[in-house]
Design an enzyme around this catalytic site. Structure first.
Site, mmCIF file in Angstrom:
data_model
loop_
_atom_site.group_PDB
_atom_site.id
_atom_site.type_symbol
_atom_site.label_atom_id
_atom_site.label_comp_id
_atom_site.label_asym_id
_atom_site.label_seq_id
_atom_site.Cartn_x
_atom_site.Cartn_y
_atom_site.Cartn_z
ATOM 1 N N LYS A 114 0.933 -1.244 -0.159
ATOM 2 C CA LYS A 114 0.035 -0.009 0.151
ATOM 3 C C LYS A 114 0.881 1.329 0.058
ATOM 4 O O LYS A 114 0.451 2.513 -0.494
ATOM 5 C CB LYS A 114 -1.010 0.105 1.085
HETATM 6 C C1 LIG Z 1 -4.652 -4.736 0.976
HETATM 7 C C2 LIG Z 1 -3.859 -5.911 0.944
HETATM 8 C C3 LIG Z 1 -4.060 -6.957 0.077
HETATM 9 C C4 LIG Z 1 -5.451 -6.923 -0.938
HETATM 10 O O1 LIG Z 1 -5.276 -5.789 -1.918
HETATM 11 P P1 LIG Z 1 -6.532 -5.411 -2.731
HETATM 12 O O2 LIG Z 1 -6.041 -4.234 -3.340
HETATM 13 O O3 LIG Z 1 -7.592 -5.047 -1.709
HETATM 14 O O4 LIG Z 1 -7.272 -6.537 -3.500
HETATM 15 C C5 LIG Z 1 -3.373 -8.279 -0.020
HETATM 16 N N1 LIG Z 1 -2.399 -8.081 0.925
HETATM 17 C C6 LIG Z 1 -1.993 -7.267 1.717
HETATM 18 C C7 LIG Z 1 -0.870 -7.586 2.428
HETATM 19 C C8 LIG Z 1 -2.769 -6.017 1.905
HETATM 20 O O5 LIG Z 1 -2.545 -5.166 2.586
#
Ligand SMILES: *Cc1c(COP(=O)(O)O)cnc(C)c1O
Length: 477
Positions: A114
């Site tokens: 993120k």
């Molecule tokens: C947010 C997240 C996901 C999922 O990603 P999306 O874009 O919501 O599908 C997978 N793994 C981790 C560690 C995350 O923080």
């Protein structure tokens, strides 16, 4: 580039509208009115660029006059200077017991992918608010990682407050502490007595309450935000160029990607990369027990179930917000059809995807779901590899890897087997100590975050009640 909504493709918006609003006024999601494909020659010219230069080339066409290309370049450099890798991400080139390419996306300040989009977004806000001399309040729901990444990119910045709603006791302790030990005065953490979907619904209701959202100048950084999607598209390109097993046949053979999926944001970014011309064969949607997307893709059952709590909390999601963008595509880019389907889902909690449309999805996507035992097996197998070469992955990453093995064995005759697959590593294992008791070996806790384990936490526990939350926010701003 102009943007439209999935629920009204006549009215157009600028990138600035799209970025600041997040959600279209009709409740739909923003998408580009049309895409310029990247030609093979252009793709070749991107091959040896640094991550930052590649990001500039890919992102600039999407933001047109939001800022100049040189301003964008400065912001990209600044955003990624806080990462532990010069090139932001790292591809391990099959150096593990499963012999699968792993693209590590967790070298940012809060140890999850993120950060890659969020650092950029924090600086986009700063740039825009200064220019416009405006103040905003960002309200965001998190399943654990988005909140931390958003806080890190916005804390201490002028003209912005950030309110983060997380599901109380349903995220890892490290995930929580990274958010709640922040000292800056513009950061507010709220633990909601409910699950992630409840948090997401609260934020959606605040957005659709025009009086409230206008009165506080509300903005959102949830995974539907288009700026996040385009920032995430970049590492699909970069990963493609870095994979040694694709290199011999670069520009001839496509690659597959496996994506640990919750809200379908990261997966949609991969799909966008494919639409832009990156040679991708299949995107493998990897889910935990919360398998709505696996059911949708494998047999058309998009039906909201109750949320299971798992060791991969960032994927404990039933309502995958970004899926609406795919629904628009498979319904022949019809805003009316999309509106109908979305109303149906809202009313009944389900969408039975017709056979011809499942076939369209399967052109680009495959899926698999792993339960907790299957996930643990992958973590154990990787950590106990002979010769001391064991590696430790986090539970989300393990699900992505396990999904590849499932998809390959279930599609023996399909061409998915012919091509190399790159698996996305979405978080650093140190973020999930609860899962680490299953693996052999120690996970070093990154020094840069040691302090969060000792510091005092600051958050409010609140009922899943929209009025209570609104009043709290109004009092704080
Ligand atoms: C947010 C997240 C996901 C999922 O990603 P999306 O874009 O919501 O599908 C997978 N793994 C981790 C560690 C995350 O923080």
């Amino acid at each position: 580039m102009e943007y439209i909504s999935t629920r009204n493709n006549k009215k157009t918006f600028t990138f600035e509208d799209v970025f600041l609003k997040g959600l279209a006024p009709d409740g739909g999601l923003f998408i580009p009115k049309s895409l310029n494909k990247i030609t093979k020659d252009k793709l070749k010219s991107f091959r040896n660029l640094s991550y930052q230069d590649l990001a500039q080339k890919i992102i600039f066409p999407f933001i047109n006059n939001f800022m100049s290309e040189s301003e964008l370049s400065e912001i990209i450099k600044k955003s990624y200077s806080v990462f532990d890798r010069d090139n932001v991400v790292n591809l391990t080139n099959r150096n593990n017991a499963l012999e699968i390419d792993i693209l590590e996306l967790f070298h940012g300040p809060t140890l999850a992918f993120k950060d890659i989009a969020m650092q950029l977004i924090g600086n986009f806000y700063e740039y825009n608010l200064k220019k416009k001399n405006k103040k905003i309040n960002i309200i965001v729901a998190t399943s654990g990682d988005t909140g931390a990444a958003a806080i890190d990119s916005i804390k201490g910045k002028k003209n912005m407050n950030i309110f983060v709603l997380h599901p109380y006791n349903k995220i890892s302790i490290v995930q929580r502490k990274i958010m709640t030990t922040t000292k800056e005065k513009n950061v507010f953490n709220i633990a909601i007595k409910g699950n992630f979907d409840d948090c997401q619904n609260l934020v959606k209701s605040m957005f659709s309450d025009q009086d409230f959202s206008n009165s506080i100048n509300m903005s959102g950084v949830n995974s539907i935000n288009w700026a996040r999607i385009i920032a995430q598209t970049v590492y699909y390109f970069y990963g493609y160029f870095q994979s040694e097993y694709a290199k011999g046949k670069l520009y001839e053979d496509p690659v597959n990607f496996s994506i640990p999926t919750g809200n379908f944001g990261d997966a949609y970014a991969g799909y966008l990369a494919k639409k832009m011309g990156l040679p991708i064969n299949k995107l493998i949607i990897a889910t935990n027990n919360n398998d709505i997307l696996h059911r949708a893709i494998s047999n058309g059952d998009y039906e909201v179930n109750k949320v299971f709590q798992t060791l991969s909390p960032s994927m404990d999601i039933q309502v995958a917000s970004n899926f609406e963008r795919l629904i628009y595509d498979i319904n022949d880019f019809s805003d009316n059809e999309t509106k109908k389907v979305m109303n149906e889902i809202k009313k009944t909690g389900k969408y039975k995807i017709p056979k011809d449309k499942i076939a369209k999805i399967k052109k680009n996507f495959l899926s698999a779901s792993l339960n907790e035992e299957e996930m643990k097996k992958i973590m154990i197998k990787l950590s106990t590899a002979p010769g001391g070469e064991g590696i430790i992955v986090d539970p989300h990453t393990a699900i992505g890897l396990g999904a590849i093995i499932k998809v390959i064995s279930e599609n023996k005759d399909s061409e998915v087997n012919k091509f190399n697959t790159i698996s996305l590593a979405t978080a650093h294992p140190a973020k999930f100590p609860e899962a680490m008791k299953y693996v052999q070996g120690e996970v070093g806790f990154p020094e840069k975050l040691e302090h969060v384990m000792k510091e005092k936490e600051n958050f409010n526990i609140m009922d899943n009640n929209i009025e209570v939350i609104k009043n709290y926010i109004l009092k704080k701003i």
